[in-house]
Design a protein around this motif. Structure first.
Motif, PDB file in Angstrom:
ATOM      1  N   GLY A 318       0.798  -1.227   0.000  1.00  0.00           N
ATOM      2  CA  GLY A 318       0.000   0.000   0.000  1.00  0.00           C
ATOM      3  C   GLY A 318       0.826   1.270   0.000  1.00  0.00           C
ATOM      4  O   GLY A 318       0.371   2.318   0.476  1.00  0.00           O
ATOM      5  N   ALA A 319       2.046   1.220  -0.548  1.00  0.00           N
ATOM      6  CA  ALA A 319       2.903   2.399  -0.598  1.00  0.00           C
ATOM      7  C   ALA A 319       2.285   3.475  -1.491  1.00  0.00           C
ATOM      8  O   ALA A 319       1.488   3.167  -2.385  1.00  0.00           O
ATOM      9  CB  ALA A 319       4.283   2.011  -1.127  1.00  0.00           C
ATOM     10  N   PRO A 320       2.629   4.735  -1.273  1.00  0.00           N
ATOM     11  CA  PRO A 320       2.093   5.810  -2.120  1.00  0.00           C
ATOM     12  C   PRO A 320       2.553   5.664  -3.568  1.00  0.00           C
ATOM     13  O   PRO A 320       3.582   5.031  -3.844  1.00  0.00           O
ATOM     14  CB  PRO A 320       2.647   7.087  -1.483  1.00  0.00           C
ATOM     15  N   LEU A 321       1.821   6.304  -4.468  1.00  0.00           N
ATOM     16  CA  LEU A 321       2.086   6.135  -5.895  1.00  0.00           C
ATOM     17  C   LEU A 321       3.510   6.538  -6.262  1.00  0.00           C
ATOM     18  O   LEU A 321       4.177   5.843  -7.031  1.00  0.00           O
ATOM     19  CB  LEU A 321       1.073   6.948  -6.710  1.00  0.00           C
ATOM     20  N   TRP A 322       4.004   7.661  -5.719  1.00  0.00           N
ATOM     21  CA  TRP A 322       5.341   8.125  -6.117  1.00  0.00           C
ATOM     22  C   TRP A 322       6.415   7.093  -5.769  1.00  0.00           C
ATOM     23  O   TRP A 322       7.391   6.921  -6.505  1.00  0.00           O
ATOM     24  CB  TRP A 322       5.666   9.472  -5.465  1.00  0.00           C
ATOM     25  N   LEU A 323       6.225   6.384  -4.652  1.00  0.00           N
ATOM     26  CA  LEU A 323       7.213   5.394  -4.248  1.00  0.00           C
ATOM     27  C   LEU A 323       7.137   4.152  -5.141  1.00  0.00           C
ATOM     28  O   LEU A 323       8.164   3.560  -5.489  1.00  0.00           O
ATOM     29  CB  LEU A 323       6.990   5.016  -2.782  1.00  0.00           C
ATOM     30  N   THR A 324       5.938   3.741  -5.520  1.00  0.00           N
ATOM     31  CA  THR A 324       5.817   2.598  -6.428  1.00  0.00           C
ATOM     32  C   THR A 324       6.379   2.935  -7.805  1.00  0.00           C
ATOM     33  O   THR A 324       6.966   2.071  -8.469  1.00  0.00           O
ATOM     34  CB  THR A 324       4.354   2.139  -6.555  1.00  0.00           C
ATOM     35  N   VAL A 325       6.213   4.193  -8.239  1.00  0.00           N
ATOM     36  CA  VAL A 325       6.807   4.612  -9.516  1.00  0.00           C
ATOM     37  C   VAL A 325       8.328   4.557  -9.426  1.00  0.00           C
ATOM     38  O   VAL A 325       9.010   4.134 -10.372  1.00  0.00           O
ATOM     39  CB  VAL A 325       6.320   6.021  -9.897  1.00  0.00           C
ATOM     40  N   ALA A 326       8.897   4.946  -8.280  1.00  0.00           N
ATOM     41  CA  ALA A 326      10.344   4.848  -8.089  1.00  0.00           C
ATOM     42  C   ALA A 326      10.806   3.390  -8.142  1.00  0.00           C
ATOM     43  O   ALA A 326      11.848   3.062  -8.721  1.00  0.00           O
ATOM     44  CB  ALA A 326      10.742   5.487  -6.763  1.00  0.00           C
ATOM     45  N   GLY A 327      10.029   2.504  -7.531  1.00  0.00           N
ATOM     46  CA  GLY A 327      10.354   1.081  -7.607  1.00  0.00           C
ATOM     47  C   GLY A 327      10.281   0.561  -9.029  1.00  0.00           C
ATOM     48  O   GLY A 327      11.108  -0.259  -9.444  1.00  0.00           O
ATOM     49  N   ALA A 328       9.302   1.045  -9.787  1.00  0.00           N
ATOM     50  CA  ALA A 328       9.192   0.649 -11.189  1.00  0.00           C
ATOM     51  C   ALA A 328      10.385   1.153 -11.989  1.00  0.00           C
ATOM     52  O   ALA A 328      10.883   0.467 -12.899  1.00  0.00           O
ATOM     53  CB  ALA A 328       7.892   1.182 -11.778  1.00  0.00           C
ATOM     54  N   PHE A 329      10.868   2.363 -11.658  1.00  0.00           N
ATOM     55  CA  PHE A 329      12.058   2.905 -12.310  1.00  0.00           C
ATOM     56  C   PHE A 329      13.256   1.976 -12.093  1.00  0.00           C
ATOM     57  O   PHE A 329      13.990   1.649 -13.034  1.00  0.00           O
ATOM     58  CB  PHE A 329      12.359   4.302 -11.761  1.00  0.00           C
TER      59      PHE A 329
END
Length: 426
Positions: A318-329
Motif C-alpha cells: 500500500g505504498a504511495p504512488l510516487w514510491l511505487t513509480v520509483a520502484g518501477a524505475f
C-alpha cells in the motif's frame, strides 16, 4: 573505453538504422497495448479481473505454443521477411481489437481470438529479431548494437506509457489499440526494406544463409536447436528461473497491478505513471549497458533480478504512488541491463545458424508459465486479496533468483577478452 560517439556511429549504417527504426516504432505500438487493452476490457459491461485474465491468456498462450515453430521459421527463411509478416499480422489483430471496442461488439470469444492472432505473430517476431542482429551488427559491436536497439525501444515505451493513459482517458481503449495497429503497420513497411547482406559479407549472415539452404526436417531442426540450448548450463538455468519469475510478473503487470490501480490509486492514469516510471528506468539502463563490460555478464544479470521484486512489494504494502513509480524505475534499470547482457552473450556464444531456434527455446521456457500467472491472478486476487497476491509475486521473484545463483555456469561464464587489434569504436 567505449565512447558514446563511436556507439552512435552504428546509426550511419543503413541496415542497422532500418532495423532500429522498425523496432522502435513496433515497440511504440506495443507500449499502447497494456493500458489500452487492460482498461478497455475492464470498462466493458460486466467485465472484471477474470475477464481480463481470459483475454490476456488467449494472447500469451499461442505465443508460448508457437515459439519453437517461429524459431525454425526464422532460421530457415530470410529473417527480415519473417519479421515483416509478423508485424503485418500484429497490425491486423490490433485493428480488429480496436474495431470491436469502438463498435461495442465485444463478445469474449472474438476478443480472445484477435488477441491469440497477435500472440502467434509475436511468436515469429522474437526469434527472428534475436537472430537478425548479428547479421547486421559486427561481432565486436554487438553490445553497443543491442544497447542502441534498447534505447529506441525504451524511448518508445516511455512515450507509449505516457501517451496511452491520456488516450484511454480522453478517447477510450479502442482508439489506443488503433494507434498500436498503425504503428505495427509502419514497422512492417520499414523492416521489409531490410535486405540481407551479400554473400561474402558479414560472417554471421553467411553462416545463417548456408544453414537455411541445407534444409532438413522441422523435428531435426528442433533437435539441433535443443542440443545447442541444453548444452549450455547458464542458458537453461536462467531460462528456468525466468519461467517462474515471468509467471509472477505476468500476474503482477497484466492483472494485479492494473486491478490495484483501479481499486486504490486512481485508475488508468496511475497505472500509466507506474509503466512510465519503469520505461524511464530502461532509458537509464541503456546508458549503463553502453558503459558496462562485466567479466561475468550472466552473474551480474541474475543479481540484477533481485531489485525487480521491489515494485510488487510496494504495491502490495500500500505504498504511495510516487514510491511505487520509483520502484518501477529501478525495475526498468535492472531489466534493461540484464536484457542487453543476456542478448549479447547469447549472440556471442551460440552459432548464428542456430540462434533463432535457441532464442525460441529461451522464450518458450521463459514464457511457458506466463499464461498460468494470468489465469490464476484474478481468482487469487478474489481469494486472498489484491495486495496479498502482489506480495506473493515479490516473494517468487526473490526465491527464483536465489535458486539461479546456485548454478556454477551462471557464476563462472566469462565474457571474451577484448581484441587489442580491434578498435573499441569506429
Amino acid at each position: 573505453m567505449h565512447g558514446f560517439v563511436g556507439d552512435l556511429g552504428l546509426l550511419r549504417d543503413r541496415r542497422f538504422a532500418l532495423l532500429m527504426s522498425a523496432r522502435t516504432i513496433s515497440v511504440l505500438g506495443t507500449a499502447f497495448a497494456p493500458v489500452a487493452l487492460a482498461f478497455g476490457v475492464l470498462a466493458l459491461p460486466g467485465a472484471d479481473a477474470s475477464t481480463l485474465s481470459v483475454v490476456l491468456t488467449a494472447q500469451s498462450l499461442p505465443l508460448v505454443v508457437f515459439l519453437l515453430v517461429g524459431g525454425v521459421i526464422a532460421d530457415r527463411f530470410p529473417r527480415h521477411l519473417v519479421m515483416t509478416a509478423g508485424e503485418s499480422i500484429n497490425a491486423l489483430s490490433y485493428f480488429a481489437l480496436a474495431a470491436m471496442l469502438l463498435t461495442g461488439w465485444t463478445p469474449l470469444p472474438a476478443l480472445a481470438t484477435a488477441a491469440a492472432v497477435s500472440g502467434i505473430a509475436t511468436a515469429a517476431l522474437y526469434p527472428a529479431l534475436t537472430g537478425i542482429i548479428p547479421e547486421v551488427v559486427p561481432p565486436e559491436r554487438l553490445q553497443s548494437g543491442n544497447a542502441l536497439l534498447g534505447l529506441g525501444a525504451n524511448t518508445s515505451r516511455v512515450a507509449g506509457a505516457v501517451m496511452s493513459g491520456g488516450v484511454v482517458v480522453l478517447f477510450g481503449g479502442g482508439w489506443a489499440l488503433a494507434v498500436s495497429g498503425l504503428m505495427f503497420a509502419v514497422a512492417a513497411v520499414l523492416v521489409a526494406g531490410l535486405r540481407p547482406a551479400r554473400a561474402g559479407g558479414e560472417g554471421a549472415g553467411s553462416g545463417a544463409e548456408a544453414a537455411r539452404e541445407a534444409g532438413g526436417s522441422v523435428l531435426a531442426d528442433l533437435r539441433d536447436g535443443w542440443r545447442e540450448f541444453s548444452s549450455r548450463q547458464w542458458i537453461w538455468v536462467v531460462v528456468a528461473q525466468f519461467s517462474v519469475l515471468v509467471m509472477a510478473m505476468q500476474a503482477g503487470h497484466g492483472v494485479l497491478g492494473p486491478l490495484w490501480a483501479k481499486e486504490s490509486l486512481g485508475g488508468a492514469p496511475a497505472w500509466s505513471a507506474f509503466l512510465a516510471g519503469e520505461a524511464v528506468g530502461t532509458l537509464a539502463g541503456v546508458v549503463l549497458s553502453l558503459r558496462l563490460r562485466p567479466r561475468r555478464p550472466i552473474l551480474l544479470g541474475v543479481l540484477l533480478c533481485f531489485p525487480t521484486a521491489l515494485p510488487y512489494a510496494l504495491l502490495g504494502s500500500g505504498a504511495p504512488l510516487w514510491l511505487t513509480v520509483a520502484g518501477a524505475f529501478l525495475m526498468g534499470v535492472c531489466f534493461d541491463v540484464f536484457g542487453v547482457l543476456w542478448a549479447t552473450t547469447m549472440q556471442r556464444e551460440v552459432p548464428p545458424e542456430s540462434l533463432s531456434r535457441v532464442a525460441s527455446y529461451d522464450a518458450l521456457g521463459s514464457l511457458m508459465f506466463g499464461p498460468i500467472g494470468l489465469m490464476l491472478a484474478g481468482p487469487v486476487a478474489h481469494l486472498i486479496g489484491t495486495q496479498a497476491a502482489l506480495l506473493c509475486c515479490s516473494a517468487i521473484v526473490v526465491a527464483t533468483t536465489t535458486a539461479a545463483l546456485l548454478s556454477p555456469g551462471v557464476r563462472s561464464l566469462r565474457a571474451p577478452e577484448p581484441d587489442p587489434a580491434v578498435p573499441a569504436a569506429s
